[in-house]
Design an enzyme around this catalytic site. Structure first.
Site, PDB file in Angstrom:
ATOM      1  N   SER A 104       0.858  -1.193   0.000  1.00  0.00           N
ATOM      2  CA  SER A 104       0.000   0.000   0.000  1.00  0.00           C
ATOM      3  C   SER A 104       0.885   1.230   0.000  1.00  0.00           C
ATOM      4  O   SER A 104       2.007   1.193   0.505  1.00  0.00           O
ATOM      5  CB  SER A 104      -0.875   0.029   1.257  1.00  0.00           C
ATOM      6  N   TYR A 144      -2.208  -1.281  10.408  1.00  0.00           N
ATOM      7  CA  TYR A 144      -2.284  -1.495   8.950  1.00  0.00           C
ATOM      8  C   TYR A 144      -1.032  -0.935   8.272  1.00  0.00           C
ATOM      9  O   TYR A 144      -0.395  -1.601   7.454  1.00  0.00           O
ATOM     10  CB  TYR A 144      -3.538  -0.807   8.409  1.00  0.00           C
TER      11      TYR A 144
END
Ligand code: NDP
Length: 258
Positions: free
Chosen positions: A148, A165
């Site tokens: 990401s 995350y």
């Protein structure tokens, strides 16, 4: 080879984790469109069933496997089932992922662990299990991880407040490079895509609150559209990327170029 042949995956066997919806389903579709035989995995049968129907409607017949990437036993079963069906695995896409949003000051430890266990440990376990088979088969392979853009920068709390995350995607980026270096001698290439924002079940909370801010901080001034990730994954999985390994390919509208 002709330029278009470089992207041809005919005869290749691909396993996509988290292939039941969102970006994983798009990736499975792209690999299938490029000619690969595709196996998709996820935890929930209902999402897998609709993914299977969608893939079939596009002329792609997937092998559908229920598998939680946090379970070494379920991973072993999925790898064994894919090899039993097709004889080997040439391409692995580690795409399964979850997120948990909470301020860093109060992030629950169990949520931190669950996110790390799925996104980082799950990627490690699946890579280890499939990589062993690729090494045993001796024909090399291509592994593509879904990282990401968040691994490359800090995030303001009003955009994304999910430190577990972010950390898990940092781990995916580091693992991508380390596996790439370690397994180059086996002809196994390991790369990652680092998406910006795409509208999926996972990102819906963030986008409902911060889509305009995200678009404003993205040089291309919009989030990713359906179909804008699969080409990058097909490239990294294909002979077109034969000399590319350990690379993190940003597909983020320029967010990390700022
Ligand atoms: P979705 O929530 O739509 O899809 C996530 C997929 O992962 C589902 O198939 C889900 O199926 C599966 N999954 C989740 N946990 C597990 C598990 N423990 N074992 C096996 N499968 C699991 O999200 P996205 O499509 O958005 O996310 C796909 C990947 O892309 C993730 O790694 C995410 O971090 C990454 N990403 C997404 C971005 C975005 O903007 N959407 C941006 C950057 C990266 P099930 O729940 O049934 O297990």
């Amino acid at each position: 080879m002709h330029a278009l042949e470089l992207f041809d995956l005919s005869g290749k066997i691909a396993l996509v984790t988290g292939g039941s919806r969102g970006l994983g389903l798009e990736i499975a579709t792209g690999l299938g469109e490029a000619g690969a035989t595709v196996a998709i995995t996820a935890r929930r049968a209902n999402f897998l069933a609709s993914a299977e129907a969608e893939l079939r409607s596009r002329g792609i017949t997937p092998l559908v496997l229920t598998c939680d990437v946090t379970s070494p036993e379920q991973i072993a079963d999925s790898v064994a089932a894919t090899i039993a069906a097709y004889g080997r695995i040439d391409i692995l896409v580690n795409n399964a992922g979850i997120a948990w949003a909470a301020p860093v000051e109060t992030m629950p430890l169990d949520k931190w662990r669950q996110v790390m266990e799925t996104n980082a440990t799950g990627c490690f376990l699946m890579t280890q299990a499939v990589g062993r088979e690729m090494i045993r088969a001796g024909g090399g392979g291509a592994i593509v991880n879904t990282a990401s853009y968040v691994a490359a920068m800090g995030s303001p709390t009003e955009i994304i407040d999910a430190v577990g995350y972010t950390a898990s995607k940092g781990a995916v980026v580091s693992m991508t490079r380390d596996f790439a270096v370690k397994w180059a001698r086996h002809g196994i290439r390991v790369n990652a895509v680092a998406p910006g924002y795409f509208d999926t079940r996972l990102s819906s909370g963030v986008l409902s609150q911060a889509k305009e801010r995200i678009e404003a901080m993205t040089p291309l001034r919009r989030i990713g559209r359906p179909g804008e990730l699969k080409g990058a994954v097909v490239f990294l999985a294909s002979p077109a990327a034969a000399y590319v390994t350990g690379h993190i390919l940003a597909v983020d509208g320029g967010m990390t170029a700022l």
